[in-house]
Write an enzyme that holds these catalytic residues in place. Structure first.
Site, PDB file in Angstrom:
ATOM      1  N   ASP A 168     -30.400 -28.387   4.673  1.00  0.00           N
ATOM      2  CA  ASP A 168     -31.849 -28.646   4.571  1.00  0.00           C
ATOM      3  C   ASP A 168     -32.448 -28.797   5.970  1.00  0.00           C
ATOM      4  OD1 ASP A 168     -31.282 -28.833   1.871  1.00  0.00           O
ATOM      5  OD2 ASP A 168     -31.188 -31.026   1.907  1.00  0.00           O
TER       6      ASP A 168
HETATM    7  C1  26A Z   1     -32.219 -29.551  -9.134  1.00  0.00           C
HETATM    8  N1  26A Z   1     -31.299 -30.205  -8.226  1.00  0.00           N
HETATM    9  C2  26A Z   1     -29.927 -30.249  -8.641  1.00  0.00           C
HETATM   10  C3  26A Z   1     -31.737 -30.712  -7.008  1.00  0.00           C
HETATM   11  C4  26A Z   1     -30.876 -31.331  -6.067  1.00  0.00           C
HETATM   12  C5  26A Z   1     -31.424 -31.724  -4.831  1.00  0.00           C
HETATM   13  N2  26A Z   1     -32.715 -31.544  -4.513  1.00  0.00           N
HETATM   14  C6  26A Z   1     -33.485 -30.961  -5.446  1.00  0.00           C
HETATM   15  N3  26A Z   1     -33.034 -30.570  -6.665  1.00  0.00           N
HETATM   16  N4  26A Z   1     -29.566 -31.658  -6.056  1.00  0.00           N
HETATM   17  C7  26A Z   1     -29.304 -32.233  -4.863  1.00  0.00           C
HETATM   18  N5  26A Z   1     -30.425 -32.282  -4.135  1.00  0.00           N
HETATM   19  C8  26A Z   1     -30.609 -32.811  -2.771  1.00  0.00           C
HETATM   20  O1  26A Z   1     -29.932 -32.007  -1.875  1.00  0.00           O
HETATM   21  C9  26A Z   1     -29.848 -32.763  -0.669  1.00  0.00           C
HETATM   22  C10 26A Z   1     -28.743 -32.244   0.204  1.00  0.00           C
HETATM   23  O2  26A Z   1     -28.944 -30.919   0.528  1.00  0.00           O
HETATM   24  C11 26A Z   1     -30.052 -34.218  -2.574  1.00  0.00           C
HETATM   25  O3  26A Z   1     -31.015 -35.186  -2.910  1.00  0.00           O
HETATM   26  C12 26A Z   1     -29.681 -34.220  -1.089  1.00  0.00           C
HETATM   27  O4  26A Z   1     -30.536 -35.028  -0.322  1.00  0.00           O
END
Ligand code: 26A
Length: 350
Positions: free
Chosen positions: A301
């Site tokens: 990210d």
């Molecule tokens: C729909 N999903 C599964 C998600 C996520 C997500 N952010 C948005 N939608 N699943 C994990 N994360 C975020 O990814 C970050 C790490 O790349 C987590 O909250 C974490 O901060």
């Protein structure tokens, strides 16, 4: 009010803990993955909340990128859309975003809690288990509010976390159409996790024509290649070329695909629809010794955030990728998807 960078994704609070491999095995989780929680995963949240060493940090992939981009851009450059509950978790997210100088335009749900993600750190990997809750209830109508329409009209770069494909493809297409209608605007989507191109293929295929840039890592690229029946799913450059050439609404602008590859060089493929020519480049990552890494939660990210900040600044490709690499390197030296503020570090002085 206008902001050059407009972001959309699922706001989440990360419950981050260190776990042993046996804990991942207990729930049949992979070492390095991101999934939506199923019924069988729900006990995880109570277990991590009670675990010593728990870190509660602002998360949500697109929100992390938005904070990362704001970290390197002048104040008031970035706005973020997503949906939260009316609760303490949302207050924590707002505080973290305020600290980063990120403007939030949340849609607030009164009947759902703010979403959460169990970030299970194991060595240099992280397994993410998400309960979207309020984030799952984001609707297009939020972007159609007059004040938000104004923000979209004023935007120059639109960044969409692919995770939002599980929530509102219509909202993604609205931002994509704004970029497609203007040659001086840019839309960017991140595949976010292997399960997106695998299980949300149709939604992704519908949104991709509106996207100028695609960002993902090697495992997401491979998942995309497999779900689209490509002959050599593990051939990163070949997949990048095929993704770059997928149908596009506005072919005046090229399609640019940016594939990160762990510590291997980042692959960038640009396809010019007018000349039908490719430009392929590779950029090495910034080296860092393993003992300096706190965790890799949010590393991708942060890369995306730094890279899109580079697009906002109008940097040439090599510089934008370098800014992405630098931003990721700064973030992995902090706990969770965070950045140092006291003192702040700058790309220019590093
Ligand atoms: C729909 N999903 C599964 C998600 C996520 C997500 N952010 C948005 N939608 N699943 C994990 N994360 C975020 O990814 C970050 C790490 O790349 C987590 O909250 C974490 O901060």
């Amino acid at each position: 009010m206008s902001f050059p960078l407009v972001c959309l994704c699922n706001p989440l609070l990360d419950l981050q803990v260190d776990v042993e491999p046996s804990y991942l095995e207990k729930y049949s989780l992979k070492e390095n993955d991101a999934i939506l929680a199923e019924e069988k995963h729900l006990p995880i949240y109570d277990e991590v909340i009670n675990q010593p060493g728990l870190h509660i940090v602002a998360g949500g992939a697109g929100q992390n990128s938005a904070r990362a981009a704001q970290y390197v851009l002048p104040p008031k450059s970035v706005v973020y859309f997503g949906s939260v509950g009316n609760d303490q978790y949302a207050d924590l997210l707002i505080k973290a975003n305020e600290k980063a100088g990120l403007t939030t335009k949340y849609q607030v749900q009164t009947e759902h809690e703010t979403g959460k993600c169990a970030a299970l750190i194991n060595g240099l990997n992280r397994s993410l288990v998400t309960d979207l809750a309020a984030a799952n209830h984001f609707t297009l109508s939020h972007l159609e509010k007059p004040e938000n329409e104004e923000i979209i009209k004023g935007g120059k770069v639109f960044y969409i976390g692919g995770f939002h494909l599980t929530v509102s493809p219509e909202a993604i297409i609205k931002l994509g159409k704004e970029a497609a209608a203007h040659n001086d605007k840019i839309s960017v989507i991140n595949f976010s996790a292997p399960f997106i191109p695998e299980f949300f293929k149709d939604q992704l295929d519908k949104c991709l024509p509106y996207m100028d840039y695609v960002i993902c890592n090697e495992t997401e690229a491979e998942a995309y290649a497999s779900s689209h029946g490509y002959a050599e799913p593990s051939n990163l450059v070949e997949t990048a070329k095929l993704v770059a050439k997928t149908p596009k609404e506005n072919t005046t602008k090229p399609r640019i695909v940016v594939f990160t590859h762990g510590t291997e060089p980042t692959v960038v493929v640009k396809y010019d629809f007018a000349t039908e020519k490719y430009e392929i480049s590779e950029y090495p990552v910034h080296p860092i010794s393993v003992d300096k890494i706190k965790d890799t939660n949010g590393a991708g990210d942060a890369f995306a955030g730094g890279f899109i900040a580079g697009l906002v600044k109008g940097l040439p490709m090599a510089k934008a990728v370098d800014l992405g690499q630098w931003t990721a390197k700064v973030s992995i030296q902090e706990i969770g998807p965070s950045f140092p503020y006291d003192p702040k570090v700058t790309y220019e002085s590093s």
